[in-house]
Design a protein around this motif. Structure first.
Motif, mmCIF file in Angstrom:
data_model
loop_
_atom_site.group_PDB
_atom_site.id
_atom_site.type_symbol
_atom_site.label_atom_id
_atom_site.label_comp_id
_atom_site.label_asym_id
_atom_site.label_seq_id
_atom_site.Cartn_x
_atom_site.Cartn_y
_atom_site.Cartn_z
ATOM 1 N N SER B 233 0.843 -1.202 0.000
ATOM 2 C CA SER B 233 0.000 0.000 0.000
ATOM 3 C C SER B 233 0.879 1.253 0.000
ATOM 4 C CB SER B 233 -0.956 -0.002 1.186
ATOM 5 O OG SER B 233 -0.227 -0.090 2.369
ATOM 6 N N ARG B 234 2.001 1.165 0.667
ATOM 7 C CA ARG B 234 2.910 2.325 0.684
ATOM 8 C C ARG B 234 3.471 2.602 -0.720
ATOM 9 N NH1 ARG B 234 6.671 3.874 5.530
ATOM 10 N NH2 ARG B 234 7.997 5.402 4.556
ATOM 11 N N VAL B 235 3.913 1.542 -1.384
ATOM 12 C CA VAL B 235 4.514 1.738 -2.718
ATOM 13 C C VAL B 235 3.448 2.154 -3.735
ATOM 14 C CG1 VAL B 235 5.751 0.599 -4.620
ATOM 15 C CG2 VAL B 235 6.407 0.142 -2.254
ATOM 16 N N PHE B 236 2.328 1.418 -3.782
ATOM 17 C CA PHE B 236 1.304 1.739 -4.781
ATOM 18 C C PHE B 236 0.596 3.073 -4.483
ATOM 19 C CE2 PHE B 236 1.080 -3.061 -5.539
ATOM 20 C CZ PHE B 236 1.900 -2.964 -6.652
ATOM 21 N N ILE B 247 9.419 -1.259 -7.025
ATOM 22 C CA ILE B 247 8.094 -1.497 -7.600
ATOM 23 C C ILE B 247 7.946 -2.957 -8.017
ATOM 24 C CG2 ILE B 247 6.542 -0.889 -9.519
ATOM 25 C CD1 ILE B 247 7.494 1.970 -9.165
ATOM 26 N N LEU B 248 9.012 -3.527 -8.585
ATOM 27 C CA LEU B 248 8.939 -4.942 -8.965
ATOM 28 C C LEU B 248 8.630 -5.807 -7.731
ATOM 29 C CD1 LEU B 248 9.329 -7.196 -11.105
ATOM 30 C CD2 LEU B 248 11.716 -7.284 -10.425
ATOM 31 N N ILE B 249 9.305 -5.516 -6.611
ATOM 32 C CA ILE B 249 9.060 -6.298 -5.385
ATOM 33 C C ILE B 249 7.626 -6.068 -4.897
ATOM 34 C CG2 ILE B 249 9.732 -6.540 -2.941
ATOM 35 C CD1 ILE B 249 12.619 -5.890 -3.898
ATOM 36 N N ALA B 250 7.118 -4.849 -5.051
ATOM 37 C CA ALA B 250 5.732 -4.573 -4.632
ATOM 38 C C ALA B 250 4.748 -5.395 -5.459
ATOM 39 C CB ALA B 250 5.428 -3.088 -4.764
ATOM 40 N N VAL B 251 5.029 -5.533 -6.758
ATOM 41 C CA VAL B 251 4.131 -6.314 -7.627
ATOM 42 C C VAL B 251 4.153 -7.787 -7.192
ATOM 43 C CG1 VAL B 251 3.751 -7.131 -9.988
ATOM 44 C CG2 VAL B 251 4.347 -4.747 -9.587
ATOM 45 N N LEU B 252 5.370 -8.329 -6.977
ATOM 46 C CA LEU B 252 5.475 -9.734 -6.558
ATOM 47 C C LEU B 252 4.850 -9.915 -5.175
ATOM 48 C CD1 LEU B 252 9.129 -10.552 -7.714
ATOM 49 C CD2 LEU B 252 7.008 -10.885 -8.966
ATOM 50 N N ALA B 253 5.115 -8.949 -4.276
ATOM 51 C CA ALA B 253 4.557 -9.041 -2.915
ATOM 52 C C ALA B 253 3.043 -8.998 -2.963
ATOM 53 C CB ALA B 253 5.097 -7.899 -2.061
ATOM 54 N N SER B 254 2.478 -8.188 -3.870
ATOM 55 C CA SER B 254 1.015 -8.089 -3.914
ATOM 56 C C SER B 254 0.399 -9.384 -4.435
ATOM 57 C CB SER B 254 0.573 -6.881 -4.727
ATOM 58 O OG SER B 254 0.436 -7.210 -6.069
ATOM 59 N N ALA B 255 1.166 -10.134 -5.273
ATOM 60 C CA ALA B 255 0.676 -11.443 -5.730
ATOM 61 C C ALA B 255 0.583 -12.400 -4.535
ATOM 62 C CB ALA B 255 1.604 -12.013 -6.796
ATOM 63 N N PHE B 256 1.634 -12.425 -3.719
ATOM 64 C CA PHE B 256 1.606 -13.289 -2.524
ATOM 65 C C PHE B 256 0.564 -12.797 -1.518
ATOM 66 C CE2 PHE B 256 6.099 -14.344 -3.775
ATOM 67 C CZ PHE B 256 5.854 -15.681 -4.013
ATOM 68 N N ALA B 421 -3.560 -3.933 -9.102
ATOM 69 C CA ALA B 421 -3.155 -3.499 -7.754
ATOM 70 C C ALA B 421 -2.870 -1.998 -7.631
ATOM 71 C CB ALA B 421 -1.953 -4.312 -7.277
ATOM 72 N N PRO B 422 -2.241 -1.332 -8.640
ATOM 73 C CA PRO B 422 -1.961 0.099 -8.442
ATOM 74 C C PRO B 422 -3.218 0.968 -8.330
ATOM 75 C CG PRO B 422 -0.537 -0.809 -10.134
ATOM 76 C CD PRO B 422 -1.586 -1.839 -9.862
ATOM 77 N N GLY B 423 -4.351 0.543 -8.852
ATOM 78 C CA GLY B 423 -5.594 1.305 -8.674
ATOM 79 C C GLY B 423 -6.294 1.619 -9.977
ATOM 80 N N THR B 424 -5.610 2.335 -10.894
ATOM 81 C CA THR B 424 -6.226 2.668 -12.181
ATOM 82 C C THR B 424 -5.241 2.322 -13.295
ATOM 83 O OG1 THR B 424 -5.296 4.878 -12.201
ATOM 84 C CG2 THR B 424 -7.465 4.643 -11.179
ATOM 85 N N LEU B 425 -5.721 2.400 -14.541
ATOM 86 C CA LEU B 425 -4.822 2.110 -15.673
ATOM 87 C C LEU B 425 -3.688 3.130 -15.743
ATOM 88 C CD1 LEU B 425 -6.871 0.921 -18.775
ATOM 89 C CD2 LEU B 425 -5.209 -0.353 -17.436
#
Lengths: 75, 524
Positions: B233-236, B247-256, B421-425
């Protein structure tokens, strides 16, 4: 009817052995994509409408069951 | 009443006690009352809506059952057979479809659409015509889940694949069964009915197993999902401030995070239900072990996938208009082209609807297109892909190749998270630009990574936790972990139980002022 149907389906789907099991759906030999393709083939080849209530595993579990369904729907 | 609150746990314990105190034949009444209390806690207006909906659905299914009984009576009276019988049945079926099924489906799906798109429509009216409507949309708890279940139930009765539930109160319990109302699984009422109305005896082993499953679910949610949420939530929430690997880690973390959140909730729900002796449908089957995206979606949110397969994909695929279309295409372009169209059209419809179900923004439409395109391409080009593998001498049966397929599938899933996950396109586009804008591996040792919601210890808990869940999943693929634990001696067994409990108490994300974040799939 049975042999004719077996020949037709085996030609259309050479990778499937339709005589391998009497529970083709339950054993996972036929998945939903294959069943859809079979329904298309049967509808086009025999000019029948297969109503959705007929699409149950029991009607696709074996070549005999499929032949019986086609005969019933043609009657 | 979130599943993580003390009030829910107290409510659940009281319900379980009452359930086993009352005689077996009226235990379902305890569950019905509990379901009503649970729902009333969310608001009486929402409760009234769900009761009215269930009544409408029940009356509609009863009316259809009555029509079919009349048809059978007429067929028996006239001793009709063959085409005459089929014509009589078709007449009654048409009546059911035009006067009962379609109006009821329009009503309940319309209510769902109103809840999902009401505010969006008000915004659009304001932007286009500067016409403001105060639109206070009441969203009943779990409306997507009970609407989908109700649609499935009505279609099953219409297709004569399911039976009408004779007793309204029993039907109401299927709708209001509290462990599953918030986040599913999407129930098949005819199957759930069989589970709910069997007279369940007190079974110590089932109760122990249920508690263990609930604990495992709480651990997944509170130790892992809620911890990862702090970082994502902090990154996005501040995409412009971060770049590259952050950001890459945030994407992978959001998958988990999504997996731990949703599957954790399902473990709580299924465990709670098991304590009542009721087995709910499985919603997860270790999706991260999938070797293809299509397989992934057969193992992730299973009840949604099977719902779309049974009530959208198959009916569209075998519909008269599509059969006519593919017949024309076969005559003009050949069998292969007809097969492709027969595969592609139903899948496009299913994935667009799946996208819209998950959210109302354009990013969810894009998400549906993303998965639809991948699955359609994989299906249509399966033979070419196999041939390419043979040409390149790749042995697709090895363990290494299987692992490669699993990692590939995970990254496809993470790609899907990047869209939503980021919210919008627009946010997704920002995330992509920022992610590929720089390469900054030093974040691992210069302390950057440990100052964004999670410190070094938190990351250790996350990594160890994920490895543990992975290990448990491998065991679960081979057999029942709970049976294996039950076979251990009493000391080891209780060490495991206390270990799990203390892990939640010590590592769970809560404390003074902490509000356990809602489950991600709880807003549907």
């Amino acid at each position: 009817m049975r042999d004719e149907l077996l020949r037709l389906l085996s030609t259309e789907n050479p990778e499937i052995d339709f005589t391998a099991s009497d529970e083709l759906v339950d054993d996972g030999v036929l998945d939903s994509l294959t069943i859809v393709s079979l329904i298309g083939t049967l509808s086009m080849e025999y000019g029948i409408d297969i109503p959705y209530e007929e699409i149950v595993p029991e009607n696709f579990n074996s070549i005999d069951a499929m032949a019986a369904m086609v005969e019933r729907l043609r009657a | 009443m979130t599943y993580l609150s003390i009030i829910f746990i107290s409510f659940f314990i009281i319900t379980a006690l009452c359930y086993y105190i009352f005689p077996k034949r009226i235990r379902w009444c305890v569950l019905l009352i509990a379901g009503m209390v649970f729902y009333l806690h969310a608001g009486y207006d929402k409760f009234l809506i769900v009761i009215a909906t269930s009544l409408v659905v029940w009356l509609a299914s009863g009316a259809m059952a009555l029509q079919y009984r009349k048809a059978e009576g007429e067929i028996a009276g006239q001793e009709a057979g063959g085409k005459e019988k089929a014509a009589l049945l078709a007449k009654y079926k048409r009546k059911c479809r035009n006067f009962i099924l379609v109006p009821t489906l329009c009503l309940i799906v319309g209510m769902l659409a109103y809840c999902k798109f009401g505010e969006m429509l008000a915004d659009a009216l304001w932007q286009i015509f500067s016409f403001y409507i105060s639109w206070d949309v009441i969203v009943p708890l779990g409306i997507s889940y009970y609407t989908f279940s109700s649609v499935g139930y009505l279609l099953d009765v219409y297709w004569k694949k399911g039976k009408h539930v004779d007793n309204y109160f029993k039907f109401a319990l299927c709708v209001l069964y509290f462990p599953q109302i918030v986040q599913g699984p999407i129930a098949r009422y005819n199957r759930l009915e069989k589970e709910l109305f069997i007279e369940h005896p007190f079974d110590y082993k089932q109760i122990c197993f249920g508690i263990q499953l609930m604990l495992y679910g709480y651990a997944k949610k509170m130790i892992l999902a809620d911890r990862l949420a702090l970082y994502t939530s902090r990154v996005f929430g501040n995409l412009q401030s971060y770049e590259g690997l952050v950001i890459l880690i945030a994407v992978l973390a959001s998958a988990f995070q999504l997996y731990m959140d949703f599957s954790g909730c399902m473990d709580i729900v299924r465990g709670a239900s098991q304590i009542f002796g009721v087995t709910l449908d499985r919603n997860f089957d270790h999706p991260f072990f999938s070797t293809s995206t299509a397989e992934f979606w057969r193992r992730w949110h299973i009840t949604l996938g099977t719902w779309f397969k049974d009530y959208v994909y198959m009916p569209v695929a075998v519909s008269k208009w599509l059969i006519k279309l593919i017949t024309k295409i076969r005559n003009k372009f050949g069998k292969e082209a007809a097969k492709v169209v027969n595969t592609v059209i139903p899948l496009v419809i299913v994935w667009l609807l799946t996208g819209i179900w998950h959210g109302t923004g354009w990013n969810y439409v894009a998400w549906g297109v993303y998965y639809g395109t991948i699955i359609i391409c994989a299906t249509v080009f399966a033979a070419q892909y196999r041939k390419l593998g043979e040409k390149l001498h790749i042995d697709m049966t090895t363990r290494t190749y299987r692992r490669f397929q699993m990692v590939r599938t995970f990254f496809v899933f993470a790609g899907g998270r990047l869209i939503t996950a980021p919210g919008t396109l627009a946010d997704t586009w920002t995330a992509v630009k920022q992610m590929f804008g720089s390469f900054n591996p030093w974040i691992f040792w210069d302390g950057t990574l440990y100052g964004m919601g999670l410190d070094y210890k938190d990351w250790c808990v996350v990594v160890i936790g994920l490895l543990l869940v992975h290990r448990i999943s491998i065991f679960q693929e081979k057999g029942s972990v709970r049976e294996a634990v039950a076979r251990r001696n009493i000391v080891l067994r209780w060490l495991i139980y206390y270990g799990a409990l203390f892990a939640i108490v010590i590592f769970g994300m809560y404390g003074p002022g902490y509000n356990a974040s809602d489950f991600i799939y709880g807003n549907f």
